[in-house]
Design a protein around this motif. Structure first.
Motif, PDB file in Angstrom:
ATOM      1  N   ILE A 463      30.913  77.869  86.592  1.00  0.00           N
ATOM      2  CA  ILE A 463      30.071  76.858  85.941  1.00  0.00           C
ATOM      3  C   ILE A 463      30.637  76.525  84.552  1.00  0.00           C
ATOM      4  O   ILE A 463      30.733  75.357  84.174  1.00  0.00           O
ATOM      5  N   GLU A 464      31.027  77.572  83.857  1.00  0.00           N
ATOM      6  CA  GLU A 464      31.657  77.355  82.532  1.00  0.00           C
ATOM      7  C   GLU A 464      32.898  76.471  82.665  1.00  0.00           C
ATOM      8  O   GLU A 464      33.078  75.498  81.937  1.00  0.00           O
ATOM      9  N   ASP A 465      33.749  76.836  83.639  1.00  0.00           N
ATOM     10  CA  ASP A 465      34.997  76.098  83.838  1.00  0.00           C
ATOM     11  C   ASP A 465      34.717  74.635  84.207  1.00  0.00           C
ATOM     12  O   ASP A 465      35.402  73.724  83.765  1.00  0.00           O
ATOM     13  N   PHE A 466      33.688  74.454  85.030  1.00  0.00           N
ATOM     14  CA  PHE A 466      33.347  73.093  85.445  1.00  0.00           C
ATOM     15  C   PHE A 466      32.907  72.275  84.231  1.00  0.00           C
ATOM     16  O   PHE A 466      33.363  71.152  84.023  1.00  0.00           O
ATOM     17  N   LYS A 467      32.034  72.896  83.433  1.00  0.00           N
ATOM     18  CA  LYS A 467      31.534  72.194  82.243  1.00  0.00           C
ATOM     19  C   LYS A 467      32.668  71.897  81.270  1.00  0.00           C
ATOM     20  O   LYS A 467      32.657  70.886  80.572  1.00  0.00           O
ATOM     21  N   ALA A 468      33.665  72.786  81.254  1.00  0.00           N
ATOM     22  CA  ALA A 468      34.792  72.597  80.343  1.00  0.00           C
ATOM     23  C   ALA A 468      35.843  71.659  80.942  1.00  0.00           C
ATOM     24  O   ALA A 468      36.900  71.449  80.347  1.00  0.00           O
ATOM     25  N   GLY A 469      35.558  71.139  82.149  1.00  0.00           N
ATOM     26  CA  GLY A 469      36.497  70.208  82.760  1.00  0.00           C
ATOM     27  C   GLY A 469      37.716  70.869  83.377  1.00  0.00           C
ATOM     28  O   GLY A 469      38.699  70.214  83.700  1.00  0.00           O
ATOM     29  N   LYS A 470      37.653  72.188  83.586  1.00  0.00           N
ATOM     30  CA  LYS A 470      38.826  72.880  84.132  1.00  0.00           C
ATOM     31  C   LYS A 470      38.867  72.865  85.658  1.00  0.00           C
ATOM     32  O   LYS A 470      39.879  73.196  86.266  1.00  0.00           O
ATOM     33  N   THR A 471      37.745  72.566  86.295  1.00  0.00           N
ATOM     34  CA  THR A 471      37.719  72.527  87.767  1.00  0.00           C
ATOM     35  C   THR A 471      36.729  71.462  88.219  1.00  0.00           C
ATOM     36  O   THR A 471      35.823  71.081  87.467  1.00  0.00           O
ATOM     37  N   HIS A 804      29.822  62.102  88.435  1.00  0.00           N
ATOM     38  CA  HIS A 804      30.942  61.169  88.624  1.00  0.00           C
ATOM     39  C   HIS A 804      31.123  60.259  87.411  1.00  0.00           C
ATOM     40  O   HIS A 804      31.667  59.157  87.531  1.00  0.00           O
ATOM     41  N   GLY A 805      30.639  60.722  86.300  1.00  0.00           N
ATOM     42  CA  GLY A 805      30.892  60.023  85.051  1.00  0.00           C
ATOM     43  C   GLY A 805      29.951  58.874  84.806  1.00  0.00           C
ATOM     44  O   GLY A 805      29.135  58.504  85.638  1.00  0.00           O
TER      45      GLY A 805
END
Ligand code: PCD
Length: 805
Positions: A463-471, A804-805
């Motif tokens: 979840i952290e990675d997703f929020k940080a745009g890493k995945t 999706h932005g």
């Protein structure tokens, strides 16, 4: 055989009895093209039937012109409702106490409904003739939404107009079928009003279809000389079909022989009676020739019994620390044009009242309203015991929704609410007595096996990675703990069309010590020939390899109610053990006589009776079998055989803990099952390999249902998913790997402690997959979303959450 050099363990292993992963004996035939399915049956002079079906979901049938069809060379007859009416066969009773048109009588109520039946010399001529039958329709307004149907002025069932009483009590509206209530309404409402926390949600379990690889079909053959009707068909309940055919046609039951040959999957689709059966029988009587009818894939998907289609409005109440205090459920059940649900008579919504699941919920209330719409009839137990899948999905979603509301870990919420091992037999608030269970042990084993803590930590990082745009991939952990209810009977509670739901087994031991067993059930792929022989082997000490099993021929098999609702093991399996025990009781007397001691002075030892205290003095079951036929034994009849008709005292309650770990791509909506762990407890396990196969098959069907399979309609009532291009049937490509596991909590009332297992993986699988999808999006605000979770719907969830932005 009189071999004393083998240890008891070695002798037991030679029997390949219960607990042995014995290879499936039926596969020798199946893998070598020697299966014998309905469409393999070819009789002299056989004709072929095919249906003219309605393109409209709701229309008046103004006229049917058969002339052009009858003029086609090779066409023998074209039957319409008018032809069947003088015989009283233009309508037939349904399993749910309603009636259903065999051929359109004035109007049609769903797309694909049978309008005329063409009989021809071959199936191609029949198909051509179907095109030549001219039907004039006058379109009527279509109702595909059950909530709309209950408000609409449009009367679907004109034949019932003005009838305020149905088979299950009062009807509230002309498109209403029944209301079924269980539990305590007032008490539940009081609990909801006082509760610390109430979670409320609408849980929809979409319409789907069992879609067995072999479609439904039959061959009817009336012998006018002997007056005997032989009916071959894809029947999951051959004896019930025989009785019903006799009652409807007036042909005496001894003159009817129903044969279910090999069946290519049933999954509930082959329990009910279809127009094709009635028309084929009539056509054979009229023409004096055998008539075959086999539906094609589209006919199967569009018109034979569907499953689910339940709108379940739920409220669940709990204390602040998560102890559930009450459950309320109102279900709107879309039954289509006719109420043809395959449920025991007293249960118009099947066993939906198992919706309290695995939890100790003190107060509960369930109401189900059945509704007519312009969809195909059915409502079958697609790999579930009469609506248990709906019930399990409902409660397993409600638990998740409650966990969100309480901000509590869903695994922990389950744990603190499970019925405890020492509470069994457990009386549920909605009327069931759970026979046995140990949910905590199973749950802890499951969580440990998947490293639940580790998974949650990984998810938090994701979840952290997703929020940080890493995945762009989310991780979902789908939890489920389900309780099934299988093995209908008991006769006092369960009947189908008045036929009591016991089952049977007859065993005959041959003089040389081999045997044949016949049962009232019928395998559709489950492997009964393998497993039931194992029960007998363990009970009477003859090798399973020396025991033939026969099912499905009503002229030879004892009467039984058939195979569905995972009832074969709980009911016929019990009958098998009881019949074997009768044989063993007689064998004991024979052995005592042969050993010249009193009956009480011999004891059973794996495959023999031995003199107590002198194990070297014994008679094996083989010796005893020979003596039973060839030696005059004072006071005993010759022969060694027995039959048991078993009426179970209760159902059995298998359960399981399933965990699905899923990766979801928020940009494409694609999902990938990374891990699927299935722990099943079906009590005593007869054949671990067969059980594993059952779990693999059932979870794969669950995957299909949760992730894509659906019978969808447009507003005109057109079926949008009538082919395998649109209806998702997983192949090896889409099927993930599964890890199976088990605990063993025997049923206290079953002679060998076994519970059913065939349906469990579907019951537990669907919520596990669906919960995984929900769990992935939960941290971003998703509470509830309807199945099937195909790529498009998942993409829409992601969009709805602004991903999706
Ligand atoms: N088992 C064992 N053990 C135990 C249990 C069981 O081993 N404990 C096994 C037996 O024996 C068999 C099987 O396993 O063989 C199964 O079982 P059960 O559970 O009892 O069941 P049944 O009755 O036999 O069967 C029925 C089911 C159902 S129901 C369904 S659906 C499905 C399943 O089954 N189907 C089928 N599975 C199957 N598989 C196959 N292959 N195919 C088919 O078709 Mo319904 O209600 O009808 O819907």
């Amino acid at each position: 055989m009189n071999d004393q050099t083998l240890t008891p363990e070695e002798r037991a292993a030679n029997l390949k009895g219960m607990g042995c992963a014995r290879k499936r004996v039926e596969d020798v035939r199946f893998t070598q093209g020697k299966g014998n399915y309905v469409d393999d049956i070819k009789l002299d002079g056989m004709l072929f039937g095919d249906f003219v079906r309605s393109p409209y979901a709701h229309a008046r049938v103004v006229s049917v012109n058969k002339e052009a069809a009858l003029a086609l060379p090779g066409v023998v007859a074209v039957l319409t409702a008018e032809d069947l009416a003088p015989l009283g066969l233009h309508w037939m009773p349904t399993l749910a106490g309603d009636k259903q048109m065999v051929l359109a009588d004035g109007k049609v109520l769903f797309q694909g409904q049978e309008v005329a039946y063409v009989v021809a010399e071959d199936r191609y001529i029949a198909a051509d003739a179907v095109e030549l039958v001219e039907v004039e329709y006058e379109e009527l307004p279509v109702l595909t939404d059950p909530f709309e149907a209950l408000k609409s002025d449009v009367v679907l069932r004109e034949d019932l107009e003005g009838q305020t009483e149905g088979a299950h009590g009062p009807r509230k509206h002309h498109n209403h079928i029944f209301t079924w209530e269980q539990g305590d309404k007032d008490a539940t409402e009081a609990v909801l009003a006082e509760a610390d926390v109430v979670a409320e949600e609408m849980v929809y379990y979409h319409r789907t279809h069992p879609c067995p690889l072999e479609t439904c079909g039959c061959v009817a053959s009336m012998d006018k000389v002997t007056g005997k009707l032989t009916l071959y068909g894809t029947f999951q309940a051959p004896h019930a079909i025989r009785t019903v055919v006799s009652l409807i046609s007036g042909i005496a039951e001894h003159n009817i022989r129903v044969i279910s040959p090999d069946i290519g999957g049933g999954f509930g689709n082959k329990v009910g009676a279809y127009a094709g059966y009635v028309c084929s029988v009539v056509a054979s009587i009229v023409t004096g020739k055998p008539v075959k009818w086999v539906e094609d894939r589209m006919e199967n998907l569009m018109t034979t019994a569907f499953a689910r289609d339940y709108w379940m409005q739920g409220k669940i109440a709990a204390t602040k620390d998560g102890k559930i205090t009450g459950l309320w459920c109102h279900t709107t059940a879309d039954h289509g044009g006719f109420d043809a649900c395959a449920d025991p008579t007293k249960f118009p919504a099947g066993f939906m009242n198992i919706c309290t699941g695995s939890y100790d919920i003190p107060t509960a209330y369930l109401a189900v309203d059945g509704v007519y719409t312009n969809k195909a009839p059915g409502g079958v137990a697609y790999r579930c015991s009469f609506r248990v899948t709906e019930a399990a999905y409902f409660i397993e979603r409600m638990i998740e929704v409650l966990a969100i509301k309480l901000n509590m870990d869903a695994a922990e919420l389950r744990r603190i609410n499970f019925i405890k091992a020492d509470q069994f037999p457990y009386q549920s608030a909605l009327g069931w007595e759970y026979d046995s269970g140990d949910y905590h042990t199973a749950w802890d084993k499951a969580l440990k096996a998947v490293d639940y803590e580790g998974l949650r930590a990984e998810q938090a990082q994701r979840i952290e990675d997703f929020k940080a745009g890493k995945t762009r991939k989310l991780l979902g952990i789908g939890l489920t703990h389900f309780t099934e209810i299988v093995g209908a009977g008991p006769v006092k509670n369960c009947d189908i069309l008045g036929l009591g739901m016991f089952d049977s087994c007859e065993i005959r031991i041959h003089p040389t010590g081999s045997a044949i067993a016949r049962l009232g059930t019928i395998s559709q792929g489950q492997g009964h020939a393998t497993t039931f022989a194992q029960i007998i082997a363990s009970e009477i000490g003859l090798p399973a390899d020396d025991i033939t099993l026969e099912e499905g021929d009503t002229d030879t098999a004892p009467y039984g109610l058939g195979t569905y609702g995972s009832r074969s093991t709980p009911v016929a399996g019990a009958a098998t053990a009881m019949a074997a025990r009768k044989i063993r009781a007689k064998a004991q007397m024979i052995a005592a006589y042969l050993l010249e001691v009193h009956d009480d002075d011999v004891e059973w030892d794996v495959d023999r009776f031995a003199v107590k205290g002198a194990p070297e003095r014994f008679k094996t079951m083989k010796d005893i079998a020979f003596a039973a036929y060839n030696q005059a034994i004072p006071g005993l009849e010759p022969g060694l055989e027995a039959v048991s008709y078993y009426d179970p005292p209760n159902m059995t309650y298998p359960f399981g803990a399933y965990i699905c770990v899923m990766e979801i791509d928020v940009d494409t909506g694609e999902w990938e099952v990374r891990q699927f762990y299935a722990l099943d407890d079906c009590g005593t396990r007869i054949n671990p390999m067969i059980i594993e196969g059952q779990v693999h098959g059932g979870v794969t069907e669950a995957l299909a249902i949760a992730m894509g399979q659906e019978i969808a309609y447009d507003d005109m009532g057109n079926v949008k998913t009538g082919t395998l291009m649109d209806f998702f049937l997983p192949t090896a490509w889409e099927t993930p790997n599964y890890t199976t596991d088990h605990t063993v909590t025997p049923s206290p009332h079953h002679p060998i402690g076994a519970k059913g297992v065939g349906e469990s993986p579907n019951v537990g699988g669907v919520p596990a997959f669906s919960n995984a999808v929900h769990d992935a999006f939960k941290p971003f605000g998703l509470v509830q979303s309807h199945m099937p979770h195909d790529h498009w719907r998942i993409w829409k969830i992601a969009s709805g959450l602004g991903m999706h932005g």
